[in-house]
Design an enzyme around this catalytic site. Structure first.
Site, PDB file in Angstrom:
ATOM      1  CG  HIS A 176      -0.128   0.057   2.516  1.00  0.00           C
ATOM      2  ND1 HIS A 176       0.379  -1.072   3.116  1.00  0.00           N
ATOM      3  CD2 HIS A 176       0.252   1.097   3.296  1.00  0.00           C
ATOM      4  CE1 HIS A 176       1.030  -0.740   4.215  1.00  0.00           C
ATOM      5  NE2 HIS A 176       0.978   0.574   4.348  1.00  0.00           N
ATOM      6  CB  SER A 235       7.305  -0.409   2.332  1.00  0.00           C
ATOM      7  OG  SER A 235       7.753   0.849   2.785  1.00  0.00           O
ATOM      8  CB  SER A 266       0.964   5.575   4.159  1.00  0.00           C
ATOM      9  OG  SER A 266       1.009   4.273   4.656  1.00  0.00           O
ATOM     10  CG  PHE A 291       3.310  10.516  -2.092  1.00  0.00           C
ATOM     11  CD1 PHE A 291       2.367  10.389  -1.077  1.00  0.00           C
ATOM     12  CD2 PHE A 291       3.510  11.774  -2.650  1.00  0.00           C
ATOM     13  CE1 PHE A 291       1.637  11.488  -0.633  1.00  0.00           C
ATOM     14  CE2 PHE A 291       2.783  12.877  -2.218  1.00  0.00           C
ATOM     15  CZ  PHE A 291       1.848  12.732  -1.208  1.00  0.00           C
ATOM     16  CG  HIS A 292       7.504   5.220   0.295  1.00  0.00           C
ATOM     17  ND1 HIS A 292       7.405   6.381   1.020  1.00  0.00           N
ATOM     18  CD2 HIS A 292       7.463   4.211   1.189  1.00  0.00           C
ATOM     19  CE1 HIS A 292       7.311   6.090   2.300  1.00  0.00           C
ATOM     20  NE2 HIS A 292       7.347   4.770   2.436  1.00  0.00           N
ATOM     21  CE1 TYR A 323       6.145  11.518   9.063  1.00  0.00           C
ATOM     22  CE2 TYR A 323       5.278  10.398   7.129  1.00  0.00           C
ATOM     23  CZ  TYR A 323       5.638  10.380   8.468  1.00  0.00           C
ATOM     24  OH  TYR A 323       5.469   9.241   9.202  1.00  0.00           O
TER      25      TYR A 323
END
Length: 246
Positions: free
Chosen positions: A100, A191, A102, A188-189, A183
């Site tokens: 996903h 994992s 976040s 955006f990433h 933040y």
């Protein structure tokens, strides 16, 4: 240039690699699943992972996210990287099971506030349009506690516009409940893999080779890592809520 960044994150077994700090320090339908009260945690049951905060009755760990579980090429990428890291670094990498992206930090909310909070999110994202998210490259993240290292697929900056708008809307909901906003410097990433401890230096050494694996898969004719974002999801303890975009 590859991004080697140190992030702060929740180390729970449920929320893999999605509560992460920025790199300087690092028509709507709602469906809810049947839930149970969270129970105590034992790191021995979660491959050595520990939580950043303890379970407490009536308080639910939560986050808003975009689901990536249907992006099949990521499964192949996970396995190829696991094989390479095991062979060249003798490093055990583990799959992130719930893939996903976040859009909030991990936060805790009391059970009696959930219904009103969900309604606030529904109103905040009402009218938000569907959009497509493209991947960029691989990056390494280490949580603030130095207990886990994550390898992630970063999102291309051309996709940031609608993501930023959604995060701004969600931040408004968070402020109403005095919850932590996202933040200021956003990265955006998604994992995809994790390992215990701070393994940044080891992974940095083979990151160019890992990026080659990523690029080879992404450039395949029938590969599609682009995601059409049609809905957002809220995980709240063991409850799940869906918010469709228009």
């Amino acid at each position: 240039m590859h991004n080697i960044q140190q992030y702060s994150g929740d180390s729970s077994s449920e929320d893999d690699g999605q509560d992460l700090l920025p790199p300087t320090k690092k028509l709507l339908q709602i469906e809810a699943a049947t839930a149970e009260e969270p129970v105590g945690d034992d790191p021995a049951k979660h491959q050595g992972r520990v939580r950043s905060f303890a379970h407490e009755r009536g308080i639910w760990a939560s986050y808003v996210f975009v689901d990536y579980n249907d992006v099949e090429p990521l499964n192949d990428l996970q396995q190829q990287i696991i094989d390479k890291a095991s062979k060249e670094l003798s490093l055990e990498l583990n799959r992130v099971d719930n893939l996903h992206m976040s859009l909030t930090k991990t936060f805790v909310i009391r059970h009696h506030n959930i219904t009103a909070f969900v309604e606030n999110i529904r109103n905040a994202v009402s009218g938000s349009k569907r959009f497509t998210v493209l991947p960029s490259n691989l990056a390494i993240y280490v949580n603030e506690e130095q207990t886990r290292t994550f390898l992630a697929v970063k999102i291309d900056e051309t996709s940031f516009g609608p993501l930023e708008q959604l995060v701004d809307a969600l931040d408004g909901c968070m402020r109403e409940y005095k919850l932590p906003v996202f933040y200021q410097e956003r990265s955006f990433h998604v994992s995809i893999l994790w390992t215990l401890g701070n393994q940044r230096d080891k992974l940095e050494g083979i990151l160019p080779e890992l990026d080659e694996l990523f690029n080879a898969i992404y450039e395949e004719e029938y590969c599609d890592m682009n995601v059409n974002v049609k809905r957002l999801h809220l995980k709240c303890g063991n409850k799940f809520y869906d918010f469709g975009l228009v």
